[in-house]
Design a protein around this motif. Sequence first.
Motif, PDB file in Angstrom:
ATOM      1  N   SER A   1       5.924   4.230  -4.913  1.00 44.53           N
ATOM      2  CA  SER A   1       5.338   2.930  -4.585  1.00 44.53           C
ATOM      3  C   SER A   1       5.465   2.667  -3.094  1.00 44.53           C
ATOM      4  O   SER A   1       6.499   2.947  -2.497  1.00 44.53           O
ATOM      5  CB  SER A   1       6.049   1.816  -5.372  1.00 44.53           C
ATOM      6  OG  SER A   1       5.590   0.543  -4.979  1.00 44.53           O
ATOM      7  N   VAL A   2       4.392   2.132  -2.501  1.00 47.20           N
ATOM      8  CA  VAL A   2       4.406   1.712  -1.096  1.00 47.20           C
ATOM      9  C   VAL A   2       3.727   0.350  -1.022  1.00 47.20           C
ATOM     10  O   VAL A   2       2.580   0.211  -1.447  1.00 47.20           O
ATOM     11  CB  VAL A   2       3.660   2.702  -0.179  1.00 47.20           C
ATOM     12  CG1 VAL A   2       3.793   2.275   1.273  1.00 47.20           C
ATOM     13  CG2 VAL A   2       4.182   4.121  -0.360  1.00 47.20           C
ATOM     14  N   ASN A   3       4.427  -0.653  -0.495  1.00 45.06           N
ATOM     15  CA  ASN A   3       3.760  -1.951  -0.372  1.00 45.06           C
ATOM     16  C   ASN A   3       2.907  -1.968   0.898  1.00 45.06           C
ATOM     17  O   ASN A   3       2.912  -1.022   1.692  1.00 45.06           O
ATOM     18  CB  ASN A   3       4.751  -3.117  -0.431  1.00 45.06           C
ATOM     19  CG  ASN A   3       5.635  -3.222   0.801  1.00 45.06           C
ATOM     20  OD1 ASN A   3       5.554  -2.425   1.726  1.00 45.06           O
ATOM     21  ND2 ASN A   3       6.492  -4.215   0.807  1.00 45.06           N
ATOM     22  N   SER A   4       2.154  -3.026   1.091  1.00 42.86           N
ATOM     23  CA  SER A   4       1.145  -3.048   2.155  1.00 42.86           C
ATOM     24  C   SER A   4       1.761  -2.911   3.547  1.00 42.86           C
ATOM     25  O   SER A   4       1.235  -2.191   4.410  1.00 42.86           O
ATOM     26  CB  SER A   4       0.321  -4.334   2.072  1.00 42.86           C
ATOM     27  OG  SER A   4       1.149  -5.477   2.191  1.00 42.86           O
ATOM     28  N   VAL A   5       2.891  -3.584   3.793  1.00 44.65           N
ATOM     29  CA  VAL A   5       3.499  -3.495   5.122  1.00 44.65           C
ATOM     30  C   VAL A   5       4.075  -2.102   5.352  1.00 44.65           C
ATOM     31  O   VAL A   5       3.978  -1.540   6.453  1.00 44.65           O
ATOM     32  CB  VAL A   5       4.570  -4.589   5.319  1.00 44.65           C
ATOM     33  CG1 VAL A   5       5.782  -4.366   4.426  1.00 44.65           C
ATOM     34  CG2 VAL A   5       5.003  -4.658   6.780  1.00 44.65           C
ATOM     35  N   GLY A   6       4.663  -1.500   4.323  1.00 48.53           N
ATOM     36  CA  GLY A   6       5.174  -0.136   4.455  1.00 48.53           C
ATOM     37  C   GLY A   6       4.063   0.859   4.748  1.00 48.53           C
ATOM     38  O   GLY A   6       4.226   1.776   5.561  1.00 48.53           O
TER      39      GLY A   6
ATOM     40  N   LEU B   1       8.824   2.322  -1.114  1.00 53.36           N
ATOM     41  CA  LEU B   1       8.825   2.109   0.326  1.00 53.36           C
ATOM     42  C   LEU B   1       8.389   0.687   0.639  1.00 53.36           C
ATOM     43  O   LEU B   1       7.239   0.306   0.411  1.00 53.36           O
ATOM     44  CB  LEU B   1       7.885   3.100   1.017  1.00 53.36           C
ATOM     45  CG  LEU B   1       8.156   4.594   0.769  1.00 53.36           C
ATOM     46  CD1 LEU B   1       7.257   5.446   1.653  1.00 53.36           C
ATOM     47  CD2 LEU B   1       9.620   4.933   0.993  1.00 53.36           C
ATOM     48  N   GLN B   2       9.324  -0.086   1.159  1.00 50.89           N
ATOM     49  CA  GLN B   2       9.052  -1.430   1.628  1.00 50.89           C
ATOM     50  C   GLN B   2       9.491  -1.521   3.084  1.00 50.89           C
ATOM     51  O   GLN B   2       9.837  -0.508   3.693  1.00 50.89           O
ATOM     52  CB  GLN B   2       9.779  -2.451   0.749  1.00 50.89           C
ATOM     53  CG  GLN B   2       9.315  -2.431  -0.703  1.00 50.89           C
ATOM     54  CD  GLN B   2      10.093  -3.382  -1.581  1.00 50.89           C
ATOM     55  OE1 GLN B   2      11.323  -3.391  -1.560  1.00 50.89           O
ATOM     56  NE2 GLN B   2       9.394  -4.170  -2.372  1.00 50.89           N
TER      57      GLN B   2
END
Length: 404
Positions: A371-376, A340-341
Amino acid sequence: MRSPVSDYLAEVLEGCAGDTSGANADYIPELARADSDRFAVAVATLTGYVHGAGDTDVMFTMQSISKPFVHALALQDRGLPAFLDKIDVEPSGEAFNELSLEEGTTRPRNPMINAGAITTSTLVGEPDSTLAHRWERILGGLSAFAGRELEVDEAVFSSELETAHRNLAIAHMLRGYDTITEDPEAVVANYTRQCSLRVTTRDLALMAATLANGGVQPLTGERVVDPPVVREVLSVMTTCGMYDAAGDWVTRVGIPAKSGVAGGIIGALPGQVGLAVFSPRLDEHGASVRGVRVCERLSQEMGMHLMEAPAPARSVLRESGVREVDGIGTAHVYALQGMLQFAGVEQVLHDLTEEPPSTPQVVLDLSQVYSVNSVGRRMLREAVRRLGLDGLTVHVVDPEGMLD
C-alpha cells in the motif's frame, strides 16, 4: 492445526465471567427478560475469518450499535457538509438519552447520542425519500455491513416502542427546532426499528471488520461505504461512542467502539480487526459490564490500543546496500516493504539525502510493498526524478503498479 485464537478467547471469557455486577436494561421489558448470563466474544479478520468463544450464535438486538452504521449510510448518501449542517460531532459529556441540544445552533451534539441518532436516521437516502424508502435503505445498508439479510425482532420493537417516551420527547424537541421536519412519532418508529435488528456476536464482529477494512465487507467483498466515510465514523466512535465514559474508554481500551443496551459492544481497529462482545448486564453508562472487561483485556494483551501502533518509519526500508543485480550489474538496492505513508517514505528520503547511493545504478524495489498513500506516492516519484537529475539511473521494480 487447530488455531489457538479461539482457545485464547475462551480463556478471556472465563477470566471475566465472575463479574456479575450490573443489570439488564429495565426500561425495555423484552431486554429486562433476556438471559443475563449469556456471554460471547468474536474477533473478525479482514479476510473474513471469525474467531469466537461463548454464545456467539445467540441472537440479540443491535440497539445503539446501529448508530455508527446508520451514521455511515447518512454520510455516504448526503455528504459531510449536509450532515454537519444538522448534527455536530463533539462529545456531549452527557447521558445517551439527555434532552439537550448544542447551544446556539440547536444541533444535536453528535450522532451517537439519541438526539443525534434520531436525526441521523432522517438523513439516510435522498432528501425527498419517504420513511418507507429510508427504512429500506437502512435495512439494506446494515445487512450489507453484516454480509447477510438482517431482520427486526418484532417483540423487542413493540416492547421498545411502547416505552419510547423519552425518545418521543427528544423527537418532539427536534421537531420544535426544525432539526427534523417529519412526524416525530413516525421518525421514532423508524429509529426504534433499526435498534431492533437481530444480530449475533459474529455478525457484529464482521460489521466492525467492514469498518476496519475501509468500508469493504470482508466476506462478500462489497464496498458498503467509501474510505472517507469510514474515517469520519471511526473518529466519532472514538470520541463519542461510549457516551460520558468515552475518555475513560479511550485511555484504557483505545479502540473506536460503540455499545448497545442489549449488552453488545463493537470495536473496529483500522487495518486490523473487528471485534464484538455480548453480555446483557450493564453499568451506569449503559455499557456491558463484562463486555468492557473483555475489551480492556484484549487491548492490553493483544496490543490493540490505537496509541500502540508501531512506527512505520522504522520498518519500511527492508534492505539498503550494493549488490549484483541481473540485467543491471552493480547497483545500490533500496528494497521497501509494507505500507508506505509520509513517515516511512520520509525516512527513506532522509537516508538517500544523508548517504547518497554509492553506484550510478540505483534499484528501488517495491515488490514487497502492499500500500502507498497519495503523499507517499508523490514523494517517491519526486525522489526518482531528483536522482535522475543527479545523473543516476533509477530502475523501479513495481510489479503491482504502486507508483502508477
